[in-house]
Design an enzyme around this catalytic site. Structure first.
Site, PDB file in Angstrom:
ATOM      1  N   HIS A  99     -19.100  13.046   7.877  1.00 48.95           N
ATOM      2  CA  HIS A  99     -17.655  12.928   8.077  1.00 48.95           C
ATOM      3  C   HIS A  99     -16.937  12.485   6.793  1.00 48.95           C
ATOM      4  O   HIS A  99     -16.818  11.286   6.529  1.00 48.95           O
ATOM      5  CB  HIS A  99     -17.360  11.939   9.200  1.00 48.95           C
ATOM      6  CG  HIS A  99     -17.653  12.478  10.556  1.00 48.95           C
ATOM      7  ND1 HIS A  99     -16.701  13.059  11.361  1.00 48.95           N
ATOM      8  CD2 HIS A  99     -18.818  12.557  11.246  1.00 48.95           C
ATOM      9  CE1 HIS A  99     -17.249  13.462  12.489  1.00 48.95           C
ATOM     10  NE2 HIS A  99     -18.540  13.161  12.439  1.00 48.95           N
TER      11      HIS A  99
ATOM     12  N   CYS B  16     -19.263  18.512  10.736  1.00 56.12           N
ATOM     13  CA  CYS B  16     -20.125  18.095  11.832  1.00 56.12           C
ATOM     14  C   CYS B  16     -20.422  19.251  12.794  1.00 56.12           C
ATOM     15  O   CYS B  16     -21.161  20.154  12.451  1.00 56.12           O
ATOM     16  CB  CYS B  16     -19.521  16.880  12.542  1.00 56.12           C
ATOM     17  SG  CYS B  16     -20.740  15.912  13.454  1.00 56.12           S
TER      18      CYS B  16
ATOM     19  N   GLU C 197     -13.837  12.496   6.228  1.00 58.45           N
ATOM     20  CA  GLU C 197     -12.599  11.783   6.558  1.00 58.45           C
ATOM     21  C   GLU C 197     -12.865  10.321   6.894  1.00 58.45           C
ATOM     22  O   GLU C 197     -11.953   9.506   6.909  1.00 58.45           O
ATOM     23  CB  GLU C 197     -11.886  12.470   7.728  1.00 58.45           C
ATOM     24  CG  GLU C 197     -12.373  12.108   9.116  1.00 58.45           C
ATOM     25  CD  GLU C 197     -13.743  12.639   9.475  1.00 58.45           C
ATOM     26  OE1 GLU C 197     -14.345  12.150  10.444  1.00 58.45           O
ATOM     27  OE2 GLU C 197     -14.233  13.556   8.787  1.00 58.45           O
TER      28      GLU C 197
END
Length: 371
Positions: free
Chosen positions: A345, A259, A347
Site C-alpha cells: 500500500h 493490492c 498510500e
C-alpha cells in the site's frame, strides 16, 4: 458509563483447530466469526479497522495497548468499521488525546463490533504463524466451547470467497476538482480513502466506479489513467473482474494497481494467485525496488499473492519489487502496456510514506501519454 477493565465480562476466542483462549469482552457483547490474522503495526488502529481489505477478518493487534489515543472521526479509510472482530492484549477504556471524539469501546459498541482482550496475543500470533491462517469465533455471550465449535464449522473459508461486492460502491461518484489537470477512473474493489486523497493531491479529478463497471463505462469518462484499488477476498474467483482488466488495458490508458488491483492485473496476464500461509499485515515490511535498486519500508495487508514462476515465464511481464523477508513478488510491470502494480500500500494510512513515489510515476505516465 464505561465499565472498569476488571469488571468486563468473560469472552472466549476459539480457533478452527480447536485452540481456545479465554479473556474479557471488548466492545459489543455478542458473537462474531471470520478468518483470524495479525497486524504488527504499533499505531494506526483506526485506519486498520476501517480498511475494506479486512472485511470478513478478525484482526489480532500485536501492540500491547489498543484504544489509548481514542477515535478521531477523520482518521478513517472508509465509511465504517470493516473488520469482523478484534483481539488485543490491553483494551483501553479511556483515551488521552484531546482531538479524539470518543473511546474505542464506544466506537465498537456503536458499530456492533465484538472483540476480546486480556489474552496472550504473542501466543496467538505464534500459533497462527505455525499453523497458518484459519477461521475463528469470538463470543462474550456463549461460553460453551462445544456450541461455538458447531457455529464455527459453518463459517466459509476465505479461500474461494468473493468479498469485494460487499464493500464496493454501488454507483459511480466523483472526487476532487473538476478542473484538475488529470482525470483518473478508479475501480473500487474496496478502495481506501487515502488512495483517492493521494491522487487528488497530485491534481487528479476522479470518478470512482463500482466493481462491475465495464471498459465502456470508463471510456465514457475519458480518463487519462486508470486505478485498480485494493479490496478483500480471494482474487482467484473474480473471473469477470479479471476479464474486465483486459478490456481496461485495451483502452490504452496508463494503469496502476494496488493490492487486489495488483492481483487482478496479474491474473489478466494469465498469472495465477494463491493463498499465503499467514499473509503480510503491518507497517514495517521491507521491499526492494528491483529496477532502481533502492529499498523501502512498506504498509501491507494481503493474504494472497501472485505466482513468481509464471511471471518469469511470461515475456510481457517483469518483476519490479520483491519482499525482502520472504522473497514474494511485490510489484510487476507490463512491457506491452503502460501499466504497473504493487502488492503493498503506497498510500499507507497507517504506515511509512516511502512508496508514495509510485503515485508520482503514475502521474508521470499520464503526462507522457498526454504529450
Amino acid at each position: 458509563m464505561q465499565l472498569k477493565y476488571s469488571s468486563l465480562p468473560k469472552a472466549i476466542l476459539l480457533l478452527e483447530d480447536g485452540k481456545v483462549f479465554e479473556g474479557k469482552a471488548a466492545g459489543k457483547i455478542g458473537t462474531t466469526s471470520g478468518e483470524i490474522c495479525f497486524n504488527t503495526g504499533m499505531s494506526g488502529y483506526q485506519e486498520i479497522f476501517t480498511d475494506p481489505s479486512y472485511f470478513g477478518q478478525i484482526v489480532v493487534m500485536t501492540n500491547s495497548h489498543i484504544g489509548n489515543y481514542g477515535v478521531e472521526e477523520n482518521e478513517v479509510e472508509s465509511d465504517s468499521i470493516k473488520i469482523a472482530g478484534m483481539v488485543c492484549k490491553k483494551f483501553n477504556q479511556g483515551f488521552s488525546r484531546a482531538r479524539a471524539q470518543k473511546s474505542l469501546g464506544q466506537y465498537f459498541e456503536e458499530s456492533n463490533i465484538v472483540s476480546i482482550c486480556d489474552v496472550d496475543t504473542r501466543a496467538i500470533v505464534r500459533h497462527i504463524r505455525d499453523k497458518g491462517a484459519m477461521n475463528c469465533i469470538i463470543s462474550s455471550e456463549i461460553l460453551d466451547v462445544e456450541v461455538l465449535k458447531k457455529q464455527l464449522a459453518k463459517v466459509p473459508s476465505m479461500e474461494g470467497l468473493e468479498l469485494s461486492s460487499k464493500v464496493s460502491c454501488k454507483t459511480a461518484y466523483n472526487v476532487g476538482n473538476e478542473k484538475a489537470k488529470y482525470k483518473v477512473a478508479v475501480m473500487d474493489y474496496g478502495a481506501k480513502k487515502n488512495i483517492l486523497r493521494s491522487l487528488v493531491e497530485r491534481d487528479c479529478y476522479l470518478k470512482v466506479f463500482p466493481m462491475n463497471a465495464s471498459a465502456k463505462d470508463l471510456a465514457a469518462f475519458n480518463p487519462d489513467g486508470i486505478m485498480l484499488s485494493n479490496g478483500p477476498g480471494d482474487p482467484g474467483v473474480m473471473k469477470k473482474e479479471t476479464e474486465a482488466v483486459k478490456d481496461f488495458l485495451a483502452l490504452g490508458k496508463p494503469l496502476f494497481g494496488i493490492c487486489l488491483g495488483h492481483q487482478l492485473l496479474a491474473q489478466s496476464q494469465g498469472i495465477s494467485t494463491y493463498k499465503m500461509h499467514t499473509g503480510h499485515r503491518g507497517i514495517n515490511h521491507p521491499v526492494q525496488n528491483i529496477i532502481s535498486g533502492k529499498s523501502e519500508i512498506t504498509s501491507q495487508n494481503h493474504g494472497f499473492t501472485v505466482n513468481e514462476k509464471e511471471i518469469n515465464s511470461n515475456p510481457n511481464l517483469e518483476i519490479s519489487h520483491v519482499n525482502l523477508n520472504d522473497k514474494t513478488i511485490e510489484g510487476i510491470r507490463l512491457k506491452n502496456y503502460k501499466a504497473f502494480s504493487v502488492q503493498y500500500h503506497p498510500e499507507a494510512c497507517p504506515g511509512p510514506l516511502d512508496a508514495r513515489y509510485l503515485f508520482d510515476e503514475f502521474v508521470g505516465n499520464m503526462e507522457a501519454a498526454k504529450g
